[in-house]
Write an enzyme that holds these catalytic residues in place. Structure first.
Site, PDB file in Angstrom:
ATOM      1  N   ASN A  14      14.331  -8.821  21.860  1.00  0.00           N
ATOM      2  CA  ASN A  14      13.192  -7.945  22.138  1.00  0.00           C
ATOM      3  C   ASN A  14      13.411  -7.122  23.396  1.00  0.00           C
ATOM      4  O   ASN A  14      14.220  -7.483  24.265  1.00  0.00           O
ATOM      5  CB  ASN A  14      11.899  -8.760  22.363  1.00  0.00           C
ATOM      6  CG  ASN A  14      11.370  -9.398  21.110  1.00  0.00           C
ATOM      7  OD1 ASN A  14      11.670  -8.978  20.004  1.00  0.00           O
ATOM      8  ND2 ASN A  14      10.570 -10.437  21.282  1.00  0.00           N
ATOM      9  N   ALA A  15      12.646  -6.063  23.497  1.00  0.00           N
ATOM     10  CA  ALA A  15      12.392  -5.416  24.775  1.00  0.00           C
ATOM     11  C   ALA A  15      11.020  -5.901  25.247  1.00  0.00           C
ATOM     12  O   ALA A  15      10.069  -5.922  24.465  1.00  0.00           O
ATOM     13  CB  ALA A  15      12.391  -3.906  24.627  1.00  0.00           C
ATOM     14  N   GLY A  39       7.468 -32.072  34.182  1.00  0.00           N
ATOM     15  CA  GLY A  39       8.847 -32.368  33.819  1.00  0.00           C
ATOM     16  C   GLY A  39       9.060 -32.382  32.321  1.00  0.00           C
ATOM     17  O   GLY A  39       8.577 -31.509  31.603  1.00  0.00           O
ATOM     18  N   GLU A  50      11.234 -17.109  15.978  1.00  0.00           N
ATOM     19  CA  GLU A  50      10.823 -15.703  16.007  1.00  0.00           C
ATOM     20  C   GLU A  50      11.551 -14.831  14.994  1.00  0.00           C
ATOM     21  O   GLU A  50      11.501 -13.604  15.102  1.00  0.00           O
ATOM     22  CB  GLU A  50      10.996 -15.132  17.424  1.00  0.00           C
ATOM     23  CG  GLU A  50       9.969 -15.661  18.400  1.00  0.00           C
ATOM     24  CD  GLU A  50      10.024 -14.982  19.767  1.00  0.00           C
ATOM     25  OE1 GLU A  50       9.035 -15.069  20.501  1.00  0.00           O
ATOM     26  OE2 GLU A  50      11.070 -14.363  20.096  1.00  0.00           O
ATOM     27  N   ASP A  53      12.888 -20.819  27.690  1.00  0.00           N
ATOM     28  CA  ASP A  53      14.154 -20.357  27.134  1.00  0.00           C
ATOM     29  C   ASP A  53      15.313 -20.612  28.095  1.00  0.00           C
ATOM     30  O   ASP A  53      16.431 -20.912  27.661  1.00  0.00           O
ATOM     31  CB  ASP A  53      14.067 -18.873  26.800  1.00  0.00           C
ATOM     32  CG  ASP A  53      13.031 -18.581  25.733  1.00  0.00           C
ATOM     33  OD1 ASP A  53      12.806 -19.456  24.875  1.00  0.00           O
ATOM     34  OD2 ASP A  53      12.437 -17.484  25.768  1.00  0.00           O
ATOM     35  N   THR A  58       8.959 -30.708  26.637  1.00  0.00           N
ATOM     36  CA  THR A  58       8.792 -30.136  27.968  1.00  0.00           C
ATOM     37  C   THR A  58       7.315 -30.166  28.355  1.00  0.00           C
ATOM     38  O   THR A  58       6.443 -29.888  27.530  1.00  0.00           O
ATOM     39  CB  THR A  58       9.328 -28.702  28.022  1.00  0.00           C
ATOM     40  OG1 THR A  58       8.667 -27.903  27.031  1.00  0.00           O
ATOM     41  CG2 THR A  58      10.828 -28.678  27.740  1.00  0.00           C
ATOM     42  N   LEU A  59       7.047 -30.518  29.615  1.00  0.00           N
ATOM     43  CA  LEU A  59       5.684 -30.730  30.081  1.00  0.00           C
ATOM     44  C   LEU A  59       5.343 -29.881  31.298  1.00  0.00           C
ATOM     45  O   LEU A  59       4.470 -30.244  32.086  1.00  0.00           O
ATOM     46  CB  LEU A  59       5.474 -32.218  30.407  1.00  0.00           C
ATOM     47  CG  LEU A  59       5.717 -33.198  29.252  1.00  0.00           C
ATOM     48  CD1 LEU A  59       5.682 -34.636  29.756  1.00  0.00           C
ATOM     49  CD2 LEU A  59       4.684 -32.988  28.150  1.00  0.00           C
ATOM     50  N   GLY A  60       6.022 -28.746  31.463  1.00  0.00           N
ATOM     51  CA  GLY A  60       5.710 -27.856  32.574  1.00  0.00           C
ATOM     52  C   GLY A  60       5.910 -28.526  33.914  1.00  0.00           C
ATOM     53  O   GLY A  60       6.980 -29.065  34.209  1.00  0.00           O
ATOM     54  N   ALA A 113      17.513 -14.049  22.386  1.00  0.00           N
ATOM     55  CA  ALA A 113      18.317 -13.386  23.408  1.00  0.00           C
ATOM     56  C   ALA A 113      18.154 -14.054  24.765  1.00  0.00           C
ATOM     57  O   ALA A 113      19.122 -14.174  25.528  1.00  0.00           O
ATOM     58  CB  ALA A 113      17.925 -11.912  23.502  1.00  0.00           C
TER      59      ALA A 113
END
Length: 328
Positions: free
Chosen positions: A27-28, A240, A155, A278, A235-237, A58
């Site tokens: 994407n842009a 951790g 996506e 990502d 994943t838990l922000g 990407a």
């Protein structure tokens, strides 16, 4: 429509060949900043308006390449002016782009709004990413089959994801974000499945029916294991990550076949969380391709992800190999 020639097979024994293949979106990103996110019907003044490279596929490929991984990207861009913006970091990172096709029409677009506390909202318009169906993915069969690690997200069209998963002969990292209906056998191929807490509940619902919405992260992990997932990362922000692996015994809840390990977060001041997940997935792929354990790979990925949130943007925020990372 114009298209580049699909590359030949990758030999995992040849270090010049890509050992990580990412199949996914390009994407842009149109980025704006606001003091706070608007309420429905409300108009706020913002700043920014920059166009940066993005797309979950990407992003993950760029994160891996910037950390020194030998990476090939399988995806599509449009024949518009935004294609060069979308590929700018990937091009400079050294990633192999010979399996990136050019389609008539627009490049995928994400409109990203970031508030002063670093949280973001994102609206994605697929554009050329919608062309990444099973037939298009099949053009890169040899490349995918020859990879040590294949990375997939949510996506591109479902049949493209499933084609890539079934063509994988190495290790498959499946990050179904956003979560979409996928065949059970594809979900169970994940090694690991990488999801946040919300996505974990949705995947459990796909596997077992309406089962995951009220479960705590640890219980979600064990329920996914019971449903047939062999390894996973939730994943838990700021909390951790939880890593579920087979054959380990370094957690009190482990048994002979399964262990759940908590990887602590690295504390940093967040500026922009766009693309942090990502960055985690891409750097996780690098360590797994190098032969690290899933727990050790997750610890490294947590540090790369933490570094990314201290800067603006997605790919433009990712650290390069050799750069000092937080939490070291």
């Amino acid at each position: 429509m114009s298209a580049s020639t699909a590359p030949g097979p990758s030999d995992p024994s040849d270090p010049s060949d890509p050992r990580i293949v990412v199949v996914g979106s390009i994407n842009a990103d149109l980025s704006t900043r606001v003091a706070r996110h608007p309420q429905p019907g409300e108009t706020l003044h913002g700043t920014g308006g920059e166009v940066r490279p993005g797309g979950k596929g990407a992003n993950q490929a760029a994160a891996a390449a910037l950390q020194g991984g030998a990476v090939a990207m399988v995806g599509a861009v449009g024949d518009d002016a935004m294609a060069s913006d979308a590929l700018s970091v990937l091009s400079s990172s050294g990633a192999d782009l010979s399996a990136v096709r050019t389609e008539e029409g627009p490049t995928g677009l994400a409109v990203v709004t970031v508030s002063d506390d670093g949280e973001n909202t994102i609206v994605v318009v697929p554009g050329a990413n919608a062309s990444m169906n099973a037939a298009r993915v099949r053009e890169s069969t040899d490349l995918i089959a020859g990879a040590a690690v294949v990375v997939l997200q949510g996506e591109i069209p479902r049949d493209g994801i499933e084609e890539a998963a079934r063509g994988t002969r190495g290790r498959l990292i499946l990050n179904p974000a956003p979560v979409l209906e996928l065949d059970r056998d594809v979900l169970l191929r994940a090694d690991p499945l990488v999801v946040n807490e919300h996505e974990a509940a949705l995947v459990l619902d796909l596997l077992e029916g309406d089962a995951g919405s009220s479960l705590a992260p640890e219980d979600l992990a064990h329920a996914l294991r019971t449903a047939g997932i062999e390894s996973l990362v939730i994943t838990l922000g700021a909390e951790g990550a939880l890593v579920g692996v087979s054959g380990a015994d370094d957690d009190p809840r482990s048994d002979a076949a399964w262990s759940l390990v908590r990887v602590p977060a690295v504390r940093v001041r967040a500026v922009d969380t766009t693309g942090a997940g990502d960055a985690f997935v891409g750097s996780l792929a690098v360590r797994l391709a190098e032969g690290a354990s899933l727990v050790d790979a997750a610890r490294f990925a947590t540090r790369v992800s933490a570094a990314s949130v201290t800067r603006e943007g997605a790919q433009t925020s990712y650290p390069r190999g050799g750069e000092e990372l937080p939490g070291g």
